[in-house]
Scaffold this motif. Structure first.
Motif, PDB file in Angstrom:
ATOM      1  N   ALA A 178      30.970  38.173  45.534  1.00  0.00           N
ATOM      2  CA  ALA A 178      29.613  38.159  46.089  1.00  0.00           C
ATOM      3  C   ALA A 178      29.163  36.739  46.403  1.00  0.00           C
ATOM      4  CB  ALA A 178      28.641  38.816  45.113  1.00  0.00           C
ATOM      5  N   ASP A 215      30.552  34.329  49.930  1.00  0.00           N
ATOM      6  CA  ASP A 215      30.079  34.376  51.318  1.00  0.00           C
ATOM      7  C   ASP A 215      28.906  33.422  51.505  1.00  0.00           C
ATOM      8  OD1 ASP A 215      30.069  36.170  53.953  1.00  0.00           O
ATOM      9  OD2 ASP A 215      28.003  35.719  53.372  1.00  0.00           O
ATOM     10  N   MET A 248      26.333  33.444  53.525  1.00  0.00           N
ATOM     11  CA  MET A 248      25.023  34.091  53.657  1.00  0.00           C
ATOM     12  C   MET A 248      24.531  34.579  52.299  1.00  0.00           C
ATOM     13  SD  MET A 248      23.851  34.010  56.734  1.00  0.00           S
ATOM     14  CE  MET A 248      24.611  32.479  57.191  1.00  0.00           C
ATOM     15  N   ARG A 249      25.424  35.162  51.528  1.00  0.00           N
ATOM     16  CA  ARG A 249      25.028  35.639  50.202  1.00  0.00           C
ATOM     17  C   ARG A 249      24.695  34.469  49.284  1.00  0.00           C
ATOM     18  NH1 ARG A 249      29.182  39.743  51.379  1.00  0.00           N
ATOM     19  NH2 ARG A 249      30.734  38.609  50.165  1.00  0.00           N
ATOM     20  N   THR A 287      23.503  43.674  58.858  1.00  0.00           N
ATOM     21  CA  THR A 287      24.379  42.769  58.116  1.00  0.00           C
ATOM     22  C   THR A 287      23.647  42.195  56.911  1.00  0.00           C
ATOM     23  OG1 THR A 287      25.576  42.232  60.152  1.00  0.00           O
ATOM     24  CG2 THR A 287      25.863  40.725  58.301  1.00  0.00           C
ATOM     25  N   THR A 288      22.370  41.894  57.071  1.00  0.00           N
ATOM     26  CA  THR A 288      21.555  41.417  55.954  1.00  0.00           C
ATOM     27  C   THR A 288      21.522  42.468  54.849  1.00  0.00           C
ATOM     28  OG1 THR A 288      20.172  40.077  57.403  1.00  0.00           O
ATOM     29  CG2 THR A 288      19.236  40.676  55.276  1.00  0.00           C
ATOM     30  N   HIS A 291      23.710  44.744  54.230  1.00  0.00           N
ATOM     31  CA  HIS A 291      25.040  44.762  53.612  1.00  0.00           C
ATOM     32  C   HIS A 291      25.163  43.656  52.563  1.00  0.00           C
ATOM     33  CE1 HIS A 291      29.351  44.577  53.024  1.00  0.00           C
ATOM     34  NE2 HIS A 291      29.302  43.314  53.380  1.00  0.00           N
ATOM     35  N   HIS A 292      24.741  42.448  52.907  1.00  0.00           N
ATOM     36  CA  HIS A 292      24.861  41.322  51.978  1.00  0.00           C
ATOM     37  C   HIS A 292      24.025  41.538  50.715  1.00  0.00           C
ATOM     38  CE1 HIS A 292      27.513  38.866  54.297  1.00  0.00           C
ATOM     39  NE2 HIS A 292      26.680  38.765  55.326  1.00  0.00           N
TER      40      HIS A 292
END
Length: 128
Positions: free
Chosen positions: A39, A42, A44-45, A74-75, A77-78
């Motif tokens: 997690a 990534d 973004m995460r 996608t947000t 999903h993250h």
């Protein structure tokens, strides 16, 4: 799995019987190091975790408060990856999902991991 939902009256989390407004979270004992590392791997995460780490203890933020330069799907999903790994907790407040870092759980299971990742991230951003 624990199902939590924000209690509108007290602002706290409570076990919910409403399947449409509740989200699954792993119990502390179910959080796995490999899932947490995945997690956090990534960018973004990691940006989400960095934002939540800067908030005060016990404070949370709506998904919309964390600006990510990616699509809404996608947000979502993250945030789901972070929640299912046990890195964040999410509870509904009205129609918004409120997010908070599970710092206490992460520090208890993996002492120093979160702080090390955030420090390394800060150092890397300074080099760039």
């Amino acid at each position: 799995m624990v199902v939590v939902q924000l209690d509108g009256a007290t602002g706290g989390a409570a076990v919910s019987t409403s399947p449409t407004r509740a989200l699954d979270h792993p119990e502390r004992e179910e959080i796995r190091l490999e899932a947490v590392l995945h997690a956090l791997s990534d960018p973004m995460r990691l940006q989400v975790v960095r934002f939540l780490a800067e908030l005060g203890e016990g404070e949370g933020a709506a998904c919309s408060a964390i600006e990510l330069a990616i699509s809404k799907s996608t947000t979502t999903h993250h945030f789901r990856v972070l929640r299912e790994a046990g890195v964040i907790s999410q509870v509904y407040q009205g129609t918004a999902k409120m997010n908070a870092l599970r710092r206490g759980d992460l520090d208890a299971l993996f002492p120093g991991l979160l702080e090390s990742v955030l420090s390394a991230d800060a150092a890397q951003r300074q080099r760039a």
